[in-house]
Scaffold this motif. Structure first.
Motif, PDB file in Angstrom:
ATOM      1  N   HIS A  27     -14.236  -0.719 -18.182  1.00  0.00           N
ATOM      2  CA  HIS A  27     -14.505   0.396 -17.266  1.00  0.00           C
ATOM      3  C   HIS A  27     -15.078  -0.155 -15.960  1.00  0.00           C
ATOM      4  N   CYS A  28     -14.516   0.294 -14.842  1.00  0.00           N
ATOM      5  CA  CYS A  28     -15.020  -0.083 -13.526  1.00  0.00           C
ATOM      6  C   CYS A  28     -15.922   1.032 -13.018  1.00  0.00           C
ATOM      7  N   ASP A  29     -17.207   0.728 -12.852  1.00  0.00           N
ATOM      8  CA  ASP A  29     -18.159   1.716 -12.354  1.00  0.00           C
ATOM      9  C   ASP A  29     -17.913   2.025 -10.881  1.00  0.00           C
ATOM     10  N   ASN A  30     -17.381   1.046 -10.131  1.00  0.00           N
ATOM     11  CA  ASN A  30     -17.121   1.264  -8.699  1.00  0.00           C
ATOM     12  C   ASN A  30     -15.977   2.245  -8.484  1.00  0.00           C
ATOM     13  N   CYS A  31     -14.886   2.066  -9.210  1.00  0.00           N
ATOM     14  CA  CYS A  31     -13.675   2.893  -9.026  1.00  0.00           C
ATOM     15  C   CYS A  31     -13.600   4.060 -10.002  1.00  0.00           C
ATOM     16  N   HIS A  32     -14.487   4.060 -10.995  1.00  0.00           N
ATOM     17  CA  HIS A  32     -14.485   5.093 -12.037  1.00  0.00           C
ATOM     18  C   HIS A  32     -13.148   5.122 -12.775  1.00  0.00           C
ATOM     19  N   LYS A  33     -12.633   3.936 -13.089  1.00  0.00           N
ATOM     20  CA  LYS A  33     -11.355   3.807 -13.793  1.00  0.00           C
ATOM     21  C   LYS A  33     -11.547   3.042 -15.089  1.00  0.00           C
ATOM     22  N   ASP A  34     -10.715   3.380 -16.079  1.00  0.00           N
ATOM     23  CA  ASP A  34     -10.641   2.607 -17.314  1.00  0.00           C
ATOM     24  C   ASP A  34      -9.373   1.769 -17.267  1.00  0.00           C
TER      25      ASP A  34
ATOM     26  N   CYS B  57     -11.271  -5.898 -11.793  1.00  0.00           N
ATOM     27  CA  CYS B  57     -10.683  -4.609 -11.445  1.00  0.00           C
ATOM     28  C   CYS B  57      -9.546  -4.856 -10.456  1.00  0.00           C
TER      29      CYS B  57
ATOM     30  N   CYS C 127     -10.833  -2.973  -6.807  1.00  0.00           N
ATOM     31  CA  CYS C 127     -11.985  -3.442  -6.017  1.00  0.00           C
ATOM     32  C   CYS C 127     -12.405  -4.874  -6.329  1.00  0.00           C
TER      33      CYS C 127
END
Length: 73
Positions: free
Chosen positions: A20-27, A5, A8
């Motif tokens: 998909h980054c679960d920490n940042c909620h971004k694709d 990511c 992060c």
């Protein structure tokens, strides 16, 4: 090759051209490339399966050999 990511630095798992980054909620958009020539691969989808084809003479490329690179916006 590990996809990280950009915000992060969490390790991401590529799935269907996106990570998909679960920490940042971004694709994060990814591009599939041939591990031999590093050129973009054609993505073939049929009956729920996803295959990768190199149009530069390397034929079908195994999912394990596909290089995923981040697409810069």
């Amino acid at each position: 090759m590990t996809i990280m990511c950009p915000d992060c630095q969490a390790e991401l798992e590529p799935q269907n051209g996106v990570a998909h980054c679960d920490n940042c909620h971004k694709d994060i958009q990814l591009e599939a490339r041939c591990s031999d020539c590093h050129k973009p691969l054609q993505v073939l989808k049929a009956c729920g399966a996803v295959d990768y084809f190199c149009q530069n003479g390397h034929g079908l490329i195994s999912k394990k050999r596909v290089e995923f690179v981040r697409v810069d916006d």
